[in-house]
Design a protein around this motif. Structure first.
Motif, mmCIF file in Angstrom:
data_model
loop_
_atom_site.group_PDB
_atom_site.id
_atom_site.type_symbol
_atom_site.label_atom_id
_atom_site.label_comp_id
_atom_site.label_asym_id
_atom_site.label_seq_id
_atom_site.Cartn_x
_atom_site.Cartn_y
_atom_site.Cartn_z
ATOM 1 N N VAL A 97 103.442 35.726 -66.751
ATOM 2 C CA VAL A 97 102.363 35.114 -67.519
ATOM 3 C C VAL A 97 101.814 33.931 -66.722
ATOM 4 N N ALA A 98 100.531 34.030 -66.358
ATOM 5 C CA ALA A 98 99.928 33.006 -65.499
ATOM 6 C C ALA A 98 99.168 31.940 -66.284
ATOM 7 N N GLY A 99 99.188 32.026 -67.591
ATOM 8 C CA GLY A 99 98.515 31.010 -68.389
ATOM 9 C C GLY A 99 98.227 31.513 -69.792
ATOM 10 N N VAL A 100 98.016 30.568 -70.704
ATOM 11 C CA VAL A 100 97.757 30.876 -72.115
ATOM 12 C C VAL A 100 96.674 29.934 -72.616
ATOM 13 N N TRP A 101 95.789 30.466 -73.451
ATOM 14 C CA TRP A 101 94.843 29.589 -74.136
ATOM 15 C C TRP A 101 94.611 30.059 -75.553
ATOM 16 N N ASP A 102 94.499 29.117 -76.463
ATOM 17 C CA ASP A 102 94.163 29.362 -77.857
ATOM 18 C C ASP A 102 93.295 28.206 -78.330
ATOM 19 N N SER A 103 92.320 28.488 -79.173
ATOM 20 C CA SER A 103 91.435 27.428 -79.661
ATOM 21 C C SER A 103 92.150 26.462 -80.596
ATOM 22 N N ASP A 104 93.303 26.870 -81.137
ATOM 23 C CA ASP A 104 94.124 26.008 -81.986
ATOM 24 C C ASP A 104 95.111 25.257 -81.090
ATOM 25 N N ALA A 105 94.846 23.984 -80.847
ATOM 26 C CA ALA A 105 95.650 23.206 -79.888
ATOM 27 C C ALA A 105 97.104 23.097 -80.319
ATOM 28 N N ALA A 106 97.355 22.925 -81.600
ATOM 29 C CA ALA A 106 98.730 22.790 -82.084
ATOM 30 C C ALA A 106 99.498 24.091 -81.901
ATOM 31 N N ARG A 107 98.846 25.209 -82.217
ATOM 32 C CA ARG A 107 99.493 26.510 -82.042
ATOM 33 C C ARG A 107 99.773 26.780 -80.573
#
Length: 393
Positions: free
Chosen positions: A48-58
């Motif tokens: 896994v080279a990175g993760v993004w979610d619009s919910d910063a806490a999640r």
């Protein structure tokens, strides 16, 4: 639902089909993302080279639990790993826009189901991927699993004779009365009940058997379906999708099939394939290692019946890496991304093809949207049957 991560046996990790290597990035880290991460523990070589979610806490909770690198936006996620396969794990309503953005950026995409919420949007994604020479695959990937591949092998070798009729059930019980507010993943993501009720059990679950069926028999020619909301006033903000659907599927080259989905009827995830010689069956669509059985047809004291003690049908082991049961499922969610990565590496056609993803979406939406009066619907898309896995040939 609930559970803990358990270690994968060395034998399972060494199973055939675990040779994929490459990078992925996760777009979205809600409830389903933990299922992918749990499966990833059994798939050495995929990073896994990175993760993004619009919910910063999640995003922070997920990356902390799995020790992953959080990115600060979609552009950064893609830029920091330019060769990585994008796993689109966003909410279904966001699938079209997010997959479109990734394809426009020149990235191969593996999307959670559905590919899009309308056939028109799904076709637009399919055209965009074709124009750019990109792969666009869609979950679910359980058609690559041992149970589905075992039945496929049994069909090809004629164990049950010519298949004449199939009954497939995806009933989950009376979910609105379940303790779903207590369903949490390891990283603390709650089951998204409002989204689940709005999207509907057909879009969420029909693919678990549709992918099996299409992989064996190829495209569906005509869908004759009905759907309805039988339980009003579910928790959350509607409008809610149908919580029941039933469809009769007419394949170009396969037996007539009845498929039922609900979050109302008692739990039943079984499939029965009635052939000239007897019945092939499997009781657990959400278990890659579910037992497959064949009951030959016999006459006993002038009574026609299936043999009361069906014989097990097994493939030679090992097959693919397995994931321990968690909640209702024992599925390796990474079999699909691994297939895409292997196809890219080997420069070969992908079993989880763009055409397969689009056709699956059209059939599913035809069932979901049938309502009371839609009647027979002729499909406008097509695809090839799926090439069996090497260990199932």
């Amino acid at each position: 639902m609930g559970g803990t991560v358990k270690p994968i046996s060395a034998q399972a990790a060494a199973g055939a089909g675990s040779g994929a290597a490459g990078q992925i990035v996760l777009l979205g880290c809600g409830f389903v993302a933990d299922l992918y991460m749990r499966a990833l523990q059994a798939m050495p070589g995929i990073k896994v080279a990175g993760v993004w979610d619009s919910d910063a806490a999640r995003l922070a909770a997920f990356c902390s639990h799995w020790n992953l690198t959080a990115r600060d936006g979609l552009d950064t996620l893609l830029a920091q790993a330019p060769d990585a396969l994008v796993l689109n794990l966003t909410n279904p309503s966001a699938h079209f826009e997010t997959s479109k953005a990734c394809l426009e950026a020149g990235r191969h995409v593996y999307s959670e189901k559905p590919l899009a919420m309308t056939v028109e949007d799904a076709k637009a994604l399919h055209r965009l991927a074709a124009n750019k020479g990109l792969m666009l695959a869609s979950a679910p990937c359980s058609a690559l699993g041992e149970a589905a591949q075992t039945i496929g092998h049994a069909l090809r070798t004629g164990i049950a004779g010519t298949p004449r009729l199939i009954y497939a059930e995806l009933d989950d019980g009376f979910i609105p009365q379940a303790a779903y507010d207590k369903w949490l993943t390891e990283s603390g993501a709650p089951w998204p009940y409002e989204d689940e009720f709005r999207v509907g059990c057909t879009l969420e679950h029909a693919g678990y058997y549709l992918t099996w069926l299409i992989s064996w028999f190829g495209p569906v020619r005509t869908v004759v379906a009905a759907s309805a909301e039988t339980i009003p006033d579910k928790q959350g903000t509607g409008p809610f999708a149908p919580d029941f659907s039933t469809a009769t599927l007419f394949f170009e080259n396969g037996p007539v099939t009845r498929l039922t989905c609900s979050i109302v009827a008692p739990h039943d995830h079984g499939i029965r394939i009635v052939g000239d010689k007897g019945v092939l069956s499997c009781k657990a669509a959400w278990d890659n290692a579910a037992k497959v059985r064949f009951a030959r047809r016999i006459t006993l004291r002038r009574r026609l019946m299936e043999h009361p003690f069906p014989r097990p049908i097994r493939l030679k082991q090992p097959t693919h890496p397995k994931v321990k049961r968690w909640g209702a499922a024992a599925m390796n969610f990474m079999l699909g991304p691994a297939e895409v990565l292997e196809a890219l590496r080997d420069n070969r056609p992908c079993r989880m093809s763009n055409d397969f993803a689009l056709h699956l979406t059209e059939v599913t939406l035809a069932i979901q949207n049938a309502g009371e009066t839609r009647g027979a619907q002729r499909m406008t898309t097509t695809c090839d049957p799926m090439e069996p896995m090497p260990w199932a040939k």
